[in-house]
Design an enzyme around this catalytic site. Sequence first.
Site, short mmCIF file in Angstrom:
data_model
loop_
_atom_site.label_atom_id
_atom_site.label_comp_id
_atom_site.label_asym_id
_atom_site.label_seq_id
_atom_site.Cartn_x
_atom_site.Cartn_y
_atom_site.Cartn_z
N ASN A 83 6.52 61.49 20.13
CA ASN A 83 6.38 60.24 19.40
C ASN A 83 5.83 60.50 18.01
O ASN A 83 5.05 61.42 17.78
CB ASN A 83 5.53 59.22 20.18
N GLU B 276 4.20 58.26 14.93
CA GLU B 276 3.67 56.96 14.52
C GLU B 276 3.70 56.80 13.00
O GLU B 276 3.89 57.75 12.25
CB GLU B 276 2.24 56.79 15.02
N CYS C 283 9.33 56.42 19.46
CA CYS C 283 8.89 57.01 20.73
C CYS C 283 9.53 58.38 20.95
O CYS C 283 10.60 58.67 20.41
CB CYS C 283 9.26 56.10 21.89
N GLU D 202 10.97 59.57 23.66
CA GLU D 202 12.25 59.51 24.37
C GLU D 202 13.40 59.22 23.42
O GLU D 202 14.46 59.85 23.49
CB GLU D 202 12.21 58.42 25.45
N CYS E 299 8.93 53.02 27.78
CA CYS E 299 8.78 51.62 27.38
C CYS E 299 10.13 50.91 27.44
O CYS E 299 11.17 51.54 27.63
CB CYS E 299 8.17 51.54 25.97
N CYS F 249 12.80 52.16 24.90
CA CYS F 249 13.35 53.46 25.31
C CYS F 249 14.29 53.30 26.50
O CYS F 249 15.34 53.94 26.56
CB CYS F 249 12.23 54.44 25.63
#
Length: 160
Positions: free
Chosen positions: A62, A64, A73, A75, A112, A115
């Site tokens: 990930n 940010e 993210c 994934e 999430c 994703c």
Amino acid sequence: MKEVKIESTFKVYDDLGELPDAIQQLMQSAIATRENAYAPYSKFKVGAAILLDNNEVVVGSNQENASYPSGLCAERTAIYFAGAKYPNAKILTMAITASSQNQVTNSPIPPCGACRQSISEYEIKQEQPIEIYFMGAMGKVVKSNSLANLLPLGFDRSFL
């Protein structure tokens, strides 16, 4: 009116040691990649590793950004890179691991919603399920035989 029941089935492993060797290696790639995450705000690091049908392993962590939600993210970082670099390869397996600097993450942490939707797109595109293994920083590992287990009644191109 008709009631519809939707069920999902998962396998739960007590720890990494119970996984098949190839999956242990894939998860170890995800764990190593997790440490490369850029997560100065959430302190929540995620790593993902994807095994393709051409035997390539693609990883992502990930990333940010102070301007939420501009980050991405792990994934989706991995799956989009796989799609860009190996557009004709099928995704066989995905391993995901997450850790927090704020608390112990010893429970399996699934992808999430965003994703899940992105993984679903690739699963539908390739017309073949993607095995997904996910865990926290330690402890149990959950296996889903398909993203459809994690996102029943998904939104796809058939609605467009």
